[in-house]
Design an enzyme around this catalytic site. Structure first.
Site, mmCIF file in Angstrom:
data_model
loop_
_atom_site.group_PDB
_atom_site.id
_atom_site.type_symbol
_atom_site.label_atom_id
_atom_site.label_comp_id
_atom_site.label_asym_id
_atom_site.label_seq_id
_atom_site.Cartn_x
_atom_site.Cartn_y
_atom_site.Cartn_z
ATOM 1 N N CYS A 85 7.272 0.067 -2.662
ATOM 2 C CA CYS A 85 6.508 1.154 -2.021
ATOM 3 C C CYS A 85 7.268 1.786 -0.860
ATOM 4 C CB CYS A 85 5.164 0.643 -1.539
ATOM 5 S SG CYS A 85 4.249 -0.200 -2.817
ATOM 6 N N HIS A 123 2.628 4.912 3.724
ATOM 7 C CA HIS A 123 2.386 4.524 2.327
ATOM 8 C C HIS A 123 0.885 4.267 2.149
ATOM 9 C CE1 HIS A 123 2.127 2.517 -1.376
ATOM 10 N NE2 HIS A 123 2.087 1.287 -0.888
ATOM 11 N N ASN A 165 -3.153 3.116 -5.111
ATOM 12 C CA ASN A 165 -1.830 2.794 -4.575
ATOM 13 C C ASN A 165 -0.798 3.130 -5.656
ATOM 14 O OD1 ASN A 165 0.575 1.570 -3.869
ATOM 15 N ND2 ASN A 165 -0.356 -0.327 -3.146
HETATM 16 N N1 ACO Z 1 -13.984 -7.450 -5.848
HETATM 17 C C1 ACO Z 1 -14.808 -8.293 -5.203
HETATM 18 N N2 ACO Z 1 -14.358 -9.285 -4.410
HETATM 19 C C2 ACO Z 1 -13.022 -9.419 -4.270
HETATM 20 C C3 ACO Z 1 -12.098 -8.551 -4.910
HETATM 21 C C4 ACO Z 1 -12.639 -7.540 -5.727
HETATM 22 N N3 ACO Z 1 -11.857 -6.672 -6.385
HETATM 23 N N4 ACO Z 1 -10.864 -8.912 -4.570
HETATM 24 C C5 ACO Z 1 -10.978 -9.963 -3.735
HETATM 25 N N5 ACO Z 1 -12.287 -10.279 -3.555
HETATM 26 C C6 ACO Z 1 -12.850 -11.329 -2.745
HETATM 27 C C7 ACO Z 1 -11.875 -12.457 -2.506
HETATM 28 O O1 ACO Z 1 -11.870 -13.361 -3.586
HETATM 29 C C8 ACO Z 1 -12.422 -13.062 -1.223
HETATM 30 O O2 ACO Z 1 -13.494 -13.891 -1.552
HETATM 31 P P1 ACO Z 1 -13.658 -15.316 -0.809
HETATM 32 O O3 ACO Z 1 -13.881 -14.966 0.629
HETATM 33 O O4 ACO Z 1 -14.809 -15.910 -1.502
HETATM 34 O O5 ACO Z 1 -12.353 -16.028 -1.026
HETATM 35 C C9 ACO Z 1 -12.980 -11.856 -0.470
HETATM 36 O O6 ACO Z 1 -13.132 -10.817 -1.460
HETATM 37 C C10 ACO Z 1 -12.041 -11.364 0.625
HETATM 38 O O7 ACO Z 1 -10.716 -11.391 0.116
HETATM 39 P P2 ACO Z 1 -9.471 -10.885 0.949
HETATM 40 O O8 ACO Z 1 -8.215 -11.147 0.196
HETATM 41 O O9 ACO Z 1 -9.585 -11.360 2.366
HETATM 42 O O10 ACO Z 1 -9.786 -9.323 0.918
HETATM 43 P P3 ACO Z 1 -9.116 -8.220 1.760
HETATM 44 O O11 ACO Z 1 -10.149 -7.601 2.584
HETATM 45 O O12 ACO Z 1 -7.834 -8.679 2.413
HETATM 46 O O13 ACO Z 1 -8.707 -7.178 0.629
HETATM 47 C C11 ACO Z 1 -6.746 -6.464 -0.564
HETATM 48 C C12 ACO Z 1 -7.814 -7.544 -0.410
HETATM 49 C C13 ACO Z 1 -7.436 -5.177 -0.924
HETATM 50 C C14 ACO Z 1 -5.775 -6.880 -1.657
HETATM 51 C C15 ACO Z 1 -6.022 -6.324 0.792
HETATM 52 O O14 ACO Z 1 -5.609 -7.567 1.261
HETATM 53 C C16 ACO Z 1 -4.831 -5.422 0.715
HETATM 54 O O15 ACO Z 1 -4.949 -4.244 0.521
HETATM 55 N N6 ACO Z 1 -3.628 -5.977 0.952
HETATM 56 C C17 ACO Z 1 -2.408 -5.221 0.984
HETATM 57 C C18 ACO Z 1 -2.032 -4.742 -0.370
HETATM 58 C C19 ACO Z 1 -0.756 -3.962 -0.250
HETATM 59 O O16 ACO Z 1 -0.565 -3.249 0.687
HETATM 60 N N7 ACO Z 1 0.175 -4.187 -1.142
HETATM 61 C C20 ACO Z 1 1.496 -3.663 -0.893
HETATM 62 C C21 ACO Z 1 1.854 -2.549 -1.637
HETATM 63 S S1 ACO Z 1 1.912 -2.767 -3.350
HETATM 64 C C22 ACO Z 1 3.550 -2.545 -3.862
HETATM 65 O O17 ACO Z 1 4.490 -2.656 -3.111
HETATM 66 C C23 ACO Z 1 3.728 -2.292 -5.329
#
Ligand code: ACO
Length: 322
Positions: free
Chosen positions: A112, A248, A278
């Site tokens: 990214c 990004h 994304n």
């Molecule tokens: N639907 C419902 N619940 C979900 C989902 C979903 N799609 N995904 C995760 N949960 C749950 C988890 O299991 C967790 O449950 P638990 O508390 O019982 O364990 C809860 O929601 C919270 O999970 P977190 O991982 O803390 O959720 P977060 O708020 O961090 O969001 C996300 C997750 C969206 C992936 C976030 O961490 C994020 O955006 N991270 C960065 C991603 C990114 O920038 N990637 C880099 C670029 S990609 C590239 O380079 C190709």
């Protein structure tokens, strides 16, 4: 010679996927996706539509909109993690298809962060006097490498392409730039076709994106805020001088957290994630183009672009819109 960003084009596939699509595949819902990511829709390429096709259309759209001749382009840089194939490169495919016989052609692998890396490289190649007319493309078909069994990642990704033209000019508009990496976080975000190791950690090959969302989230916020301030300092600016911030588009909460840390009003950001998801290396040009189309970005505005992604990588530059 100085480097000037003179044109931009985008393309996204026709098929639009809303959040409800995922409710049938994994345990999730529209409300969770919207509130945790800011994503509302994303576009998916068709089965016979590949990254090179999206990139080609973005370049053709730009050439049509700006009435450009491309036969004198002398370098084409393509940032992608979803090549049609590893060899030949996407850049070589586009060089041939769009008839750019004088162009050197090279793909960039910085996930990214790739498009912003391309900007920095193009600026350097022009500043050196070696090249005069460079295409920087960011294009992805992430839907082809999405793990649809993983609810934490499948909801995030989309397909799209963007391109900018960077030309040699007496007075350029690409100012301060940064580029860097933190390979220690390699295992937190990867896409592997081989059973292998990253930093001693065993990796199972499935040709799907695997990420530790929480770790990437935390790293992205602190690293982007740091690089934002480094760019300001390099250019001798303060945060009030930035008209538009184009990070990004990974997650709206990451963008909000960066803005809070650097003291930038969220209204001054341009994003593409709500519409396109994304899209990795395509996300910055998609956001910038939409900002232009909406009449937000105006001549003379200072625009800071900042990418981050798998590697881990980061890169960015300040451009004064011409
Ligand atoms: N639907 C419902 N619940 C979900 C989902 C979903 N799609 N995904 C995760 N949960 C749950 C988890 O299991 C967790 O449950 P638990 O508390 O019982 O364990 C809860 O929601 C919270 O999970 P977190 O991982 O803390 O959720 P977060 O708020 O961090 O969001 C996300 C997750 C969206 C992936 C976030 O961490 C994020 O955006 N991270 C960065 C991603 C990114 O920038 N990637 C880099 C670029 S990609 C590239 O380079 C190709």
């Amino acid at each position: 010679m100085e480097a000037k960003l003179t044109a931009i084009g985008i393309f996204a596939p026709e098929k639009v996927i809303d959040n409800h699509y995922f409710e049938k595949i994994v345990d999730t819902n529209d409300e969770w996706i919207r509130s945790r990511t800011g994503i509302i829709t994303r576009h998916y390429a068709g089965e016979d539509e590949f990254t090179s096709d999206l990139a080609q259309k973005a370049i053709e759209n730009m050439a049509a909109e700006y009435h450009l001749q491309l036969d004198d382009v002398d370098f084409i840089l393509v940032a992608t993690v979803t090549h049609d194939q590893i060899m030949p490169s996407m850049a070589c495919q586009l060089q041939y298809r769009l008839n750019m016989p004088k162009a050197a052609a090279l793909d960039i692998s910085a996930a990214c962060g790739g498009f912003a890396y391309g900007l920095v490289l193009a600026k350097g190649l022009i500043n050196s006097g070696m090249y005069r007319k460079i295409l920087v493309v960011g294009a992805e078909t992430l839907s082809k490498v999405t793990d649809f069994t993983d609810r934490t990642s499948c909801i995030l990704f989309g397909d799209g392409a963007g391109v900018v033209l960077i030309e040699a000019a007496e007075k350029g508009n690409i100012g301060a730039s940064v580029a860097g990496a933190d390979g220690s976080g390699g295992q937190d975000l990867y896409l592997s076709t081989q059973n292998t190791w990253i930093n001693g950690e065993e990796i199972k090959a499935n040709n799907k994106i695997v990420q530790n969302g929480r770790k990437v989230f935390k790293w992205a916020v602190s690293q982007m805020a740091l690089q934002f301030n480094i760019l300001l300092e390099k250019e001798g600016l303060s945060v009030e001088d930035i008209d538009w911030f184009v990070p990004h588009s990974a997650n709206m909460r990451i963008i909000e957290a960066i803005c809070k840390q650097v003291g930038l009003p969220i209204e001054k950001t341009l994003e593409s994630l709500s519409t396109y998801g994304n899209t990795s290396s395509a996300s910055i040009p998609l956001a910038l183009y939409e900002g232009l189309r909406a009449g937000k970005v105006k001549k003379g505005d200072r625009v800071m672009m900042l990418g981050f992604g798998g590697g881990l990588t980061y890169a960015g530059a300040i451009v004064q819109w011409a």
